[in-house]
Design an enzyme around this catalytic site. Sequence first.
Site, PDB file in Angstrom:
ATOM      1  N   THR A  44      71.333  39.425  71.068  1.00 39.52           N
ATOM      2  CA  THR A  44      70.995  39.786  69.800  1.00 39.52           C
ATOM      3  C   THR A  44      70.694  41.312  69.695  1.00 39.52           C
ATOM      4  O   THR A  44      70.379  41.701  70.864  1.00 39.52           O
ATOM      5  CB  THR A  44      70.037  39.229  69.089  1.00 39.52           C
ATOM      6  OG1 THR A  44      68.569  39.333  69.715  1.00 39.52           O
ATOM      7  CG2 THR A  44      70.131  37.708  68.831  1.00 39.52           C
ATOM      8  N   GLU A  84      72.943  33.533  66.857  1.00 39.11           N
ATOM      9  CA  GLU A  84      72.385  32.194  67.439  1.00 39.11           C
ATOM     10  C   GLU A  84      73.114  30.997  66.936  1.00 39.11           C
ATOM     11  O   GLU A  84      72.726  29.920  67.396  1.00 39.11           O
ATOM     12  CB  GLU A  84      70.896  32.198  66.849  1.00 39.11           C
ATOM     13  CG  GLU A  84      69.879  33.287  67.413  1.00 39.11           C
ATOM     14  CD  GLU A  84      69.965  34.436  66.795  1.00 39.11           C
ATOM     15  OE1 GLU A  84      70.851  34.889  66.049  1.00 39.11           O
ATOM     16  OE2 GLU A  84      68.903  35.292  66.776  1.00 39.11           O
ATOM     17  N   LYS A 117      60.192  43.525  46.740  1.00 38.40           N
ATOM     18  CA  LYS A 117      59.325  42.973  45.803  1.00 38.40           C
ATOM     19  C   LYS A 117      58.704  43.932  44.574  1.00 38.40           C
ATOM     20  O   LYS A 117      57.981  44.885  45.109  1.00 38.40           O
ATOM     21  CB  LYS A 117      58.281  42.430  46.409  1.00 38.40           C
ATOM     22  CG  LYS A 117      57.866  40.996  45.758  1.00 38.40           C
ATOM     23  CD  LYS A 117      57.084  40.089  46.535  1.00 38.40           C
ATOM     24  CE  LYS A 117      56.773  38.880  45.883  1.00 38.40           C
ATOM     25  NZ  LYS A 117      55.734  38.219  46.352  1.00 38.40           N
ATOM     26  N   TRP A 135      61.430  39.627  43.045  1.00 36.05           N
ATOM     27  CA  TRP A 135      62.106  40.039  44.077  1.00 36.05           C
ATOM     28  C   TRP A 135      63.453  40.590  43.586  1.00 36.05           C
ATOM     29  O   TRP A 135      63.954  39.998  42.578  1.00 36.05           O
ATOM     30  CB  TRP A 135      62.410  38.704  45.011  1.00 36.05           C
ATOM     31  CG  TRP A 135      61.251  38.560  45.998  1.00 36.05           C
ATOM     32  CD1 TRP A 135      60.022  38.665  45.646  1.00 36.05           C
ATOM     33  CD2 TRP A 135      61.519  37.606  47.111  1.00 36.05           C
ATOM     34  NE1 TRP A 135      59.452  38.181  46.718  1.00 36.05           N
ATOM     35  CE2 TRP A 135      60.158  37.414  47.445  1.00 36.05           C
ATOM     36  CE3 TRP A 135      62.441  36.637  47.543  1.00 36.05           C
ATOM     37  CZ2 TRP A 135      59.683  36.797  48.655  1.00 36.05           C
ATOM     38  CZ3 TRP A 135      62.218  36.150  48.694  1.00 36.05           C
ATOM     39  CH2 TRP A 135      60.570  35.935  49.438  1.00 36.05           C
TER      40      TRP A 135
HETATM   41  P1  AMP Z   1      74.345  39.003  64.127  1.00 36.59           P
HETATM   42  O1  AMP Z   1      73.427  38.081  64.888  1.00 36.59           O
HETATM   43  O2  AMP Z   1      74.213  40.280  64.896  1.00 36.59           O
HETATM   44  O3  AMP Z   1      75.831  38.605  63.740  1.00 36.59           O
HETATM   45  O4  AMP Z   1      73.623  39.172  62.838  1.00 36.59           O
HETATM   46  C1  AMP Z   1      73.459  38.031  61.775  1.00 36.59           C
HETATM   47  C2  AMP Z   1      72.821  38.589  60.524  1.00 36.59           C
HETATM   48  O5  AMP Z   1      73.974  39.199  59.902  1.00 36.59           O
HETATM   49  C3  AMP Z   1      72.703  37.292  59.463  1.00 36.59           C
HETATM   50  O6  AMP Z   1      71.344  36.721  59.814  1.00 36.59           O
HETATM   51  C4  AMP Z   1      72.634  37.884  58.355  1.00 36.59           C
HETATM   52  O7  AMP Z   1      71.190  38.611  57.801  1.00 36.59           O
HETATM   53  C5  AMP Z   1      73.836  39.099  58.430  1.00 36.59           C
HETATM   54  N1  AMP Z   1      75.032  38.517  57.871  1.00 36.59           N
HETATM   55  C6  AMP Z   1      76.145  37.882  58.566  1.00 36.59           C
HETATM   56  N2  AMP Z   1      77.208  37.773  57.762  1.00 36.59           N
HETATM   57  C7  AMP Z   1      76.674  37.886  56.588  1.00 36.59           C
HETATM   58  C8  AMP Z   1      77.220  37.761  55.052  1.00 36.59           C
HETATM   59  N3  AMP Z   1      78.422  37.346  54.860  1.00 36.59           N
HETATM   60  N4  AMP Z   1      76.528  38.450  54.069  1.00 36.59           N
HETATM   61  C9  AMP Z   1      75.281  38.950  54.283  1.00 36.59           C
HETATM   62  N5  AMP Z   1      74.742  39.113  55.534  1.00 36.59           N
HETATM   63  C10 AMP Z   1      75.473  38.523  56.495  1.00 36.59           C
END
Ligand code: AMP
Length: 542
Positions: A186, A331, A439, A444
């Site tokens: 990550t 994940e 907030k 929110w």
């Molecule tokens: P990553 O593990 O780097 O792919 O990041 C995952 C995170 O990206 C998720 O937990 C979300 O916060 C954000 N994310 C992924 N897809 C979307 C989406 N379509 N809309 C909003 N946030 C997203």
Amino acid sequence: MLGLMQNQPLMISSLIEHANRHHGEEEIVSRRVEGDIHRTSYRQVAQRARQVAHALDALKLAFGDRVATLAWNGYRHLELYFGVSGTGRVLHTLNPRLHPDQIAWIANHAQDQVLCFDMTFLPIIKAIQGKATSIRHFVALCDADKLPADTGIAGLTSYEAWIAPHPTTYAWPDFDENSASSMCYTSGTTGNPKAALYSHRSTILHAFAGSMPDALNLSARDSVLPVVPMFHVNAWGLPYAGAMTGAKMVFPGPAMDGKSIFELIESEKVTFAAGVPTVWQMMLAHMQAGNLRFSTLRRTVIGGSACPPAMITAFNDDYGVEVLHAWGMTEMSPLGTVCTLKNKHLDLSPDDKMKVRLKQGRGLYGVDMKIVDPDGKELPWDGRTFGDLLVRGPWIIRDYFNAEGPSPLVDGWFPTGDVATIDADGYMQITDRSKDVIKSGGEWISSIDVENIAVAHPGVAMAACIGIKHPKWDERPIIAVVRKPGAQVSREELLAFYEGKIAKWQIPDDVVFVDAIPLGGTGKMQKTKLREQLRDYVLPGV
Ligand code: AMP
């Protein structure tokens, strides 16, 4: 009593062998680092993946050893996807956008033994050499005659010289389908990066689910362009799903600018493309400037961060391309939800359809979701109540690789760190990352809603909404905005643009124009960095 079905383990090698047997002639097209277009086929990829398997055996790597890549999307990377995992070693895709020190830290943590890299990344290799101490072999993904003599990297071989002596036949081993197949760290915005460790079984189930009609709807009639990098969450599983379905694959290499992507879509008759919103923003700007049209593109999956409505409208209304808004995480392999309509939505007005399409979508079969309050109590699926989103399923992690702390699971569920609503039809909508929630006066405010409105303004290229401490209201939102080139939009004009679109108290208190919004290694806005940049900022009237 056990069923009497054959107990065939789900192996990644079976994907490339299937593609070889049933779709051997299907093309794999790559733009190379050198800039030229390279053509190969599933048959040749299978043959060369088998050569990779022999080359790894010759290095005497143990089962489960990590073989890292630092590479763009391309055919050699694809061959490594199958060759490495197929032998029971673990493909570790490193993210070249990270700082070299971070890459070295990750390579050491993963205990990578081999590193295969595109020549573009030679400076990174030089920077990590001596720091990434577990790496014993470096392989440059290039022809033998393209390898410079004076790299200073001991024992460096070219990929072509590395695999050439080996036969194109190989007996792929069968082993426990729960064995690790690939890994991805990550981005580590909080603390050190952590690794998701995928298995053969999770990868194949994910490829099945991702190919379904209400997911990405992939088939042997598609020409698929993953702009999403193969170095981040296995390009959303597309290399595996492509081999499973026999789709033509088109890889952009390092050229992710709007012009190059548009040209590749047209020349390779791409029907389906996948990318994060920032990539599509560049491509749409290129198309708008040149008054260009697509000839073959039918659908595009957009995820990684929220897809603004203006982008869905532009694709749909201006170019006749269906947008599949999707959500997932490293994940989660990564696919969790995809937004496709149900039968009941087909007769809705365009505005009401858009309300559905804006959501991140319905859980794929295999992904179970729930939203909970701070005490862990499950919240209703009414489309209004929002809470922390938790997930579980066979392609979702149960722990991180070599993690120091306890498993992240809460009663068997993985907490995503996202805040969301789920409606009665099961459509999930993210309102924020929990750490980005604003907030104000006990209520929110969704930063995604505030950003979506700003980017719908014709003069705005990119916008990030953050909360700023306020003596009375706790926090108030402001919006940091990057103007489109040549656009004149003013603070007053943009604030007026919010009128009637959201409740008055949700309208940002201020607009801050910036040259750029900091982006992370996977193209997501880095609000922590933005907050740092604006730490001396004072709200008007405070
Ligand atoms: P990553 O593990 O780097 O792919 O990041 C995952 C995170 O990206 C998720 O937990 C979300 O916060 C954000 N994310 C992924 N897809 C979307 C989406 N379509 N809309 C909003 N946030 C997203």
